[in-house]
Design a protein around this motif. Structure first.
Motif, mmCIF file in Angstrom:
data_model
loop_
_atom_site.group_PDB
_atom_site.id
_atom_site.type_symbol
_atom_site.label_atom_id
_atom_site.label_comp_id
_atom_site.label_asym_id
_atom_site.label_seq_id
_atom_site.Cartn_x
_atom_site.Cartn_y
_atom_site.Cartn_z
ATOM 1 N N LYS A 6 4.019 -4.548 0.184
ATOM 2 C CA LYS A 6 4.641 -4.554 1.502
ATOM 3 C C LYS A 6 4.048 -3.455 2.385
ATOM 4 O O LYS A 6 3.684 -3.704 3.542
ATOM 5 N N SER A 7 3.955 -2.253 1.856
ATOM 6 C CA SER A 7 3.393 -1.150 2.637
ATOM 7 C C SER A 7 1.911 -1.352 2.897
ATOM 8 O O SER A 7 1.398 -1.041 3.972
ATOM 9 N N GLN A 54 7.729 -0.598 12.390
ATOM 10 C CA GLN A 54 6.745 -0.905 11.350
ATOM 11 C C GLN A 54 6.475 0.321 10.486
ATOM 12 O O GLN A 54 6.402 0.221 9.255
ATOM 13 N N ASN A 72 9.406 1.009 8.135
ATOM 14 C CA ASN A 72 9.449 0.044 7.035
ATOM 15 C C ASN A 72 8.349 0.306 6.014
ATOM 16 O O ASN A 72 8.579 0.260 4.801
#
Length: 233
Positions: A39-40, A57, A60
């Protein structure tokens, strides 16, 4: 005899199930860490392709990268992704750079995989452009070149750092940058274009082309044509 064989099989199956059940929490943790990592990494790849990070963004990506490291702090990919997210936050002026954390993450990643050239070159880039410490950055560039002399990321970082700090380099350091420029010019189209764009960005095209002018005559003709017709036209 058959009953004994069947009993032995049941014991073996029971042992296998017991071992698998014991490993299940570990496997679940590894899978969760990997999910957070991807995800990162997705955000980092988007930013590297030209998208500008937003505050949401960044938050997250940072949360996901941090979770991955908390689950498995021995994985150099997770460590470097976390520091990459933090760097994008600093470059985008979303957060204040934390040099102490940068240094710790890079050193931990290098300790986990000491022959990984990208870790050295990325750390050098951080030191040169975020921490503004060229003297500290240069030995890491040399280490990167030692372990990955033809790695595209290493070549890019040497050119970027060298061109950006050209006036501050010693003659020996400039020679290393020239040599790297030659490798890039003899490589594929991507590296050639990277060299061309960086030289333009830092207004060093005439300097690099003067160096290319005096290259040995045994340089491949295709490379010579690109230098003369594209890079130095």
């Amino acid at each position: 005899m058959s009953k004994m064989t069947w009993s032995a099989r049941r014991v073996t199956y029971a042992l296998i199930i017991f071992v698998l059940l014991g490993l299940l929490p570990i496997l679940l943790q590894k899978g969760l860490a990997n999910a957070y990592y991807f995800k990162s990494r997705f955000y980092v790849d988007q930013w590297q392709s030209g998208n500008i990070p937003t505050s949401l963004q960044y938050s997250n990506a940072l949360l996901a990268a941090d979770y991955a490291v908390k689950i498995d702090d021995q994985n150099p990919h997770y460590l470097l992704t976390l520091v990459k997210v933090m760097e994008w936050g600093a470059f985008s002026q979303l957060v204040t750079p934390n040099n102490e954390v940068f240094n710790q993450l890079y050193r931990d990643a290098i300790n986990q995989r000491p022959t990984w050239p990208n870790a050295y070159s990325d750390y050098a880039y951080n030191l040169a452009f975020i921490q503004h410490d060229l003297a500290a950055a240069w030995p890491y560039l040399q280490q990167a070149l030692h372990y990955g002399p033809y790695t595209p990321e290493v070549l890019h970082q040497i050119l970027a750092i060298g061109f950006a700090h050209w006036s501050s380099l010693t003659a020996t350091q400039k020679q290393l940058v020239f040599s790297t420029a030659k490798i890039a010019a003899m490589a594929n189209w991507t590296m050639r274009n990277d060299l061309k764009m960086l030289a333009l960005q830092y207004q060093l095209t005439p300097t690099i082309c003067t160096y290319f002018k005096y290259l040995p005559v045994d340089v491949n003709q295709n490379n010579t044509t690109w230098i003369e017709k594209d890079m130095c036209r």
